[in-house]
Motif scaffolding. Structure first.
Motif, PDB file in Angstrom:
ATOM      1  N   LEU A  82       0.834  -1.207   0.000  1.00 35.27           N
ATOM      2  CA  LEU A  82       0.000   0.000   0.000  1.00 35.27           C
ATOM      3  C   LEU A  82       0.866   1.254   0.000  1.00 35.27           C
ATOM      4  O   LEU A  82       0.597   2.215  -0.736  1.00 35.27           O
ATOM      5  CB  LEU A  82      -0.926  -0.006   1.219  1.00 35.27           C
ATOM      6  CG  LEU A  82      -2.093  -1.021   1.175  1.00 35.27           C
ATOM      7  CD1 LEU A  82      -2.750  -1.121   2.545  1.00 35.27           C
ATOM      8  CD2 LEU A  82      -3.110  -0.607   0.111  1.00 35.27           C
ATOM      9  N   ARG A  83       1.927   1.235   0.803  1.00 32.92           N
ATOM     10  CA  ARG A  83       2.807   2.418   0.868  1.00 32.92           C
ATOM     11  C   ARG A  83       3.535   2.644  -0.444  1.00 32.92           C
ATOM     12  O   ARG A  83       3.855   3.776  -0.796  1.00 32.92           O
ATOM     13  CB  ARG A  83       3.815   2.255   2.012  1.00 32.92           C
ATOM     14  CG  ARG A  83       3.184   2.357   3.402  1.00 32.92           C
ATOM     15  CD  ARG A  83       4.244   2.504   4.483  1.00 32.92           C
ATOM     16  NE  ARG A  83       5.103   1.335   4.576  1.00 32.92           N
ATOM     17  CZ  ARG A  83       4.809   0.257   5.316  1.00 32.92           C
ATOM     18  NH1 ARG A  83       3.671   0.193   5.981  1.00 32.92           N
ATOM     19  NH2 ARG A  83       5.648  -0.753   5.374  1.00 32.92           N
ATOM     20  N   GLN A  84       3.806   1.570  -1.172  1.00 34.11           N
ATOM     21  CA  GLN A  84       4.527   1.704  -2.442  1.00 34.11           C
ATOM     22  C   GLN A  84       3.578   1.878  -3.625  1.00 34.11           C
ATOM     23  O   GLN A  84       4.027   1.952  -4.768  1.00 34.11           O
ATOM     24  CB  GLN A  84       5.411   0.464  -2.666  1.00 34.11           C
ATOM     25  CG  GLN A  84       6.556   0.354  -1.663  1.00 34.11           C
ATOM     26  CD  GLN A  84       7.453  -0.834  -1.945  1.00 34.11           C
ATOM     27  OE1 GLN A  84       7.030  -1.819  -2.536  1.00 34.11           O
ATOM     28  NE2 GLN A  84       8.699  -0.741  -1.518  1.00 34.11           N
ATOM     29  N   GLY A  85       2.292   1.930  -3.351  1.00 34.66           N
ATOM     30  CA  GLY A  85       1.324   2.137  -4.426  1.00 34.66           C
ATOM     31  C   GLY A  85       1.077   0.927  -5.286  1.00 34.66           C
ATOM     32  O   GLY A  85       0.524   1.028  -6.390  1.00 34.66           O
ATOM     33  N   LEU A  86       1.475  -0.244  -4.796  1.00 37.02           N
ATOM     34  CA  LEU A  86       1.261  -1.472  -5.556  1.00 37.02           C
ATOM     35  C   LEU A  86      -0.107  -2.082  -5.276  1.00 37.02           C
ATOM     36  O   LEU A  86      -0.602  -2.892  -6.059  1.00 37.02           O
ATOM     37  CB  LEU A  86       2.364  -2.494  -5.235  1.00 37.02           C
ATOM     38  CG  LEU A  86       3.801  -2.049  -5.543  1.00 37.02           C
ATOM     39  CD1 LEU A  86       4.796  -3.089  -5.056  1.00 37.02           C
ATOM     40  CD2 LEU A  86       3.987  -1.800  -7.039  1.00 37.02           C
ATOM     41  N   VAL A 134      -4.271  -1.418  -3.883  1.00 31.98           N
ATOM     42  CA  VAL A 134      -5.336  -0.413  -3.865  1.00 31.98           C
ATOM     43  C   VAL A 134      -5.976  -0.391  -2.474  1.00 31.98           C
ATOM     44  O   VAL A 134      -6.434  -1.436  -1.991  1.00 31.98           O
ATOM     45  CB  VAL A 134      -6.409  -0.737  -4.923  1.00 31.98           C
ATOM     46  CG1 VAL A 134      -7.523   0.298  -4.875  1.00 31.98           C
ATOM     47  CG2 VAL A 134      -5.777  -0.811  -6.306  1.00 31.98           C
TER      48      VAL A 134
END
Length: 692
Positions: A475-479, A481
């Motif tokens: 989540l922190r790396q935007g991988l 949703v």
């Protein structure tokens, strides 16, 4: 010629270093070198020294020479000369030397300049040599007092001299020829190191003028005799570097009136001078023969090394033969003709081409043993640096796959093993004990055949995957949703995404977001798949499914409109016939079919490739239930043509530049009638259909 010599040198170096790495790892487990190990390391260094000198790689020659000298001391005195508290330092020193040689070889392979700085490794070698030399000198007086003539033992009769009491008895290679002239040349070389001609003599004394002395040298050896032991040691260096030396013995003169004194003792056989100093570097099998005592007949060599490009060329020709055979036997001109003799000959031709194909493919098949053994070194080094005690268990090392594929899986396996060492095995031993595990971690690397593919597994008994930690990082790396529900399997798949790393700090081994995504891309590039299974607290298993070869494969020919496609047999789970009423539409208007009590999405080949011709009604065509890794779906095509063994032809680079591999096209093959069939990549079709 220069390129051939360099290629032979690099091949020999890589082979010797792999053998040395494996040997030292085994010795470290036993906490000692056997006498055979010591002799083998001495021989390997002698060969590296000679080959590097011939190639004028002076630094490599110097390092090898100093290690050879160090093991001369160990060989002469035995491992007793190395105290137990010094042995870990010895192992580390040899590994440092191996790493130095490997790094230099890699530079040569990449056309880079060799390093000029060897001060650190030379200082370490010299320091350790001094330590064991000091121990040797301390023990020698006591040994000498207790055992007069301690360097002597039973052996061939030597020709001692009261005037020159310190001797070297030399035997030349069996069948060397002109032994008397070789003896005279050796004596002349020794003479150049002496301060005076009166410092030594030799027997037979007339080797330069009497050809009959050759028989004496063969039977009794050539004796070099010196005033002092110091002079003998100077000459010994000449003997060690001389060519065609089979072995030598050190002896000292004994007074006749002392019959109780032991007979002369032969020293360990000296290794033969590396053939590389006189010609191109020998192949490893030849080099191994150099280390044998020449009193024993070396066995006839039954192995040869062949350039991989020649095997590629052979396979290409065999592939063309297979295609041509199909074109001849399936020629339209033969339709309707009854040709019994031709049919019989065609069957025999098919049998022979199948045999030829099997043999040509087997030439490229190599075991995964060498690749697996390299992982032992990684586990060893990381165990020391991370302070984790871990055992690596290897299973199925004899499993064979294509040489090209073996080379491609080296990096993926390295990343997986590093991941298990860094992330998997617990840092705190007490945590393992509290969980009921063995305090010593365990990583199992296994390989096995399953028909047309090889299954390689890396299993660790560490802490397993923490779903919450992985999902939080994703989540922190935007991988991932936010707010979406992810299954355990989906969360594990984040580990294979580019840029993903659970380490909070960048270390030597991880934290840069490079690793498991490399594993996935490298394995998929050779037609394989990667899957991860894990349970928190119970370790992780990474599974690689890799085809045995990419050159020739079994495929199912199918048609869509006027086009023919080939689907790899190992991707097909079942072939079924269904009607339009069996289709279920999901919320996004996608189509699904129920097969074996599970629902799978439908990919219509006609729509996927935007073709004009082809069936639209499910009932008119055929459903292929296919899978790749953990992904399964139903592929809708018009007709089945039949199973056929096909030769995989790579697509031209200018076609690949358009990213065609991303749309399920992995290559092509030529059919018996001369038509071209596109080979489908099931994994890419699934990925592209999901994106669409």
């Amino acid at each position: 010629m220069a390129n051939d010599m360099m290629e032979a040198y690099l091949y020999e170096m890589n082979t010797l270093l792999e053998s040395l790495d494996e040997m030292v790892l085994g010795a470290e487990d036993r906490k000692t070198f056997s006498q055979e190990d010591v002799n083998e390391i001495f021989r390997i260094m002698h060969t590296i020294k000679g080959s590097s000198a011939m190639m004028e790689f002076d630094n490599l020659m110097t390092v090898a020479h100093r290690i050879e000298d160090m093991f001369f001391i160990i060989r002469d005195k035995g491992m007793e000369a190395v105290a137990e508290d010094l042995r870990p330092e010895l192992f580390d020193l040899i590994f440092q030397a191996i790493d130095y040689f490997k790094a230099e070889v890699e530079k040569l392979e990449n056309g880079e300049s060799l390093t000029d700085d060897i001060d650190n490794i030379m200082a370490n070698i010299n320091s350790f040599s001094n330590k064991i030399q000091g121990k040797q000198e301390e023990e020698e007086p006591a040994e000498a007092a207790a055992q007069p003539g301690a360097q002597e033992a039973e052996g061939p009769e030597s020709h001692g001299s009261s005037q020159f009491p310190f001797g070297i008895q030399v035997f030349f290679d069996e069948g060397a020829g002109m032994e008397n002239l070789r003896a005279f040349m050796l004596a002349s070389a020794v003479k150049d190191t002496m301060d005076s001609e009166n410092d030594f003599d030799y027997y037979p004394a007339d080797v330069d003028s009497n050809a009959e002395t050759a028989a004496i040298v063969v039977d009794e050896g050539f004796s070099l005799r010196f005033l002092t032991d110091e002079l003998r040691q100077k000459a010994l260096a000449v003997v060690k570097d001389a060519g065609s030396i089979g072995n030598y013995n050190l002896f000292e003169y004994e007074e006749p009136e002392a019959p109780e004194a032991p007979a002369p003792k032969p020293a360990e056989p000296a290794p033969q001078q590396a053939a590389a100093q006189q010609s191109a570097p020998a192949a490893p099998q030849q080099a191994a023969q150099q280390g044998n005592n020449n009193n024993q007949k070396s066995q006839k060599e039954s192995l040869i090394s062949v350039n991989l490009s020649k095997l590629d060329e052979l396979n290409a020709v065999v592939g063309e033969i297979v295609i041509t055979e199909s074109m001849v036997t399936a020629s339209p001109d033969l339709e309707g003709l009854k040709l019994d003799n031709f049919t019989s000959a065609a069957r025999q031709l098919r049998s022979l081409t199948d045999q030829l194909q099997d043999v040509s493919m087997s030439l490229r098949m190599v075991s995964v043993s060498a690749t697996f053994q390299k992982m032992r070194r990684i586990v060893r080094d990381m165990s020391k640096k991370l302070g984790k005690e871990v055992n690596l268990v290897l299973e199925g090392e004899e499993t064979e796959i294509d040489k090209t594929i073996v080379d491609s899986i080296g990096d993926p396996l390295m990343h997986i093993v590093r991941n298990s060492m860094d992330h998997g095995i617990e840092e705190n031993v007490q945590d393992r004990i509290d969980a009921g595990k063995d305090p010593v971690g365990r990583i199992t690397l296994s390989a096995r055949h399953t028909g047309s593919e090889v299954i390689i597994e890396v299993i660790d008994d560490g802490q397993g995957a923490d779903d919450d930690a992985i999902l939080g990082k994703a989540l922190r790396q935007g991988l991932a949703v936010p707010g979406m529900e992810y299954s355990h399997k989906d969360i594990l798949n984040f580990l294979l995404m580019p840029g993903f790393s659970t380490n909070t700090e960048v270390t030597e081994y991880s934290g840069r977001g490079v690793g498991m995504d490399v594993v996935k891309s490298n394995v998929e590039s050779v037609g394989g798949t990667v899957t991860i299974t894990s349970e928190k607290g119970f370790g992780m298993t990474t599974t690689l499914k890799i085809p045995l070869t990419m050159a020739i494969m079994d495929g199912m020919e199918v048609s869509v409109g006027d086009s023919v496609f080939t689907v790899p047999i190992n991707n097909i789970r079942s072939i079924v016939k269904m009607d339009s009423g069996d289709v279920i539409h999901d919320a996004t208007k996608g189509e699904m079919l129920r097969v074996m009590d599970n629902f799978y999405s439908v990919v219509r080949a006609k729509e996927f490739y935007q073709m004009e011709k082809g069936y639209d009604e499910i009932g008119d065509g055929i459903i292929l239930w296919v899978e790749s890794g953990d992904n399964s779906f139903c592929l809708f095509v018009d007709k089945l043509i039949g199973e056929q063994q096909v030769v995989v032809k790579p697509l031209p680079d200018y076609v690949n530049n358009y990213g065609i591999r991303n749309y399920g096209v992995t290559g092509c093959t030529i059919l018996g009638n001369g038509d071209i069939s596109i080979i489908l990549d099931v994994a890419s079709i699934y990925a592209a259909s999901q994106e669409g």
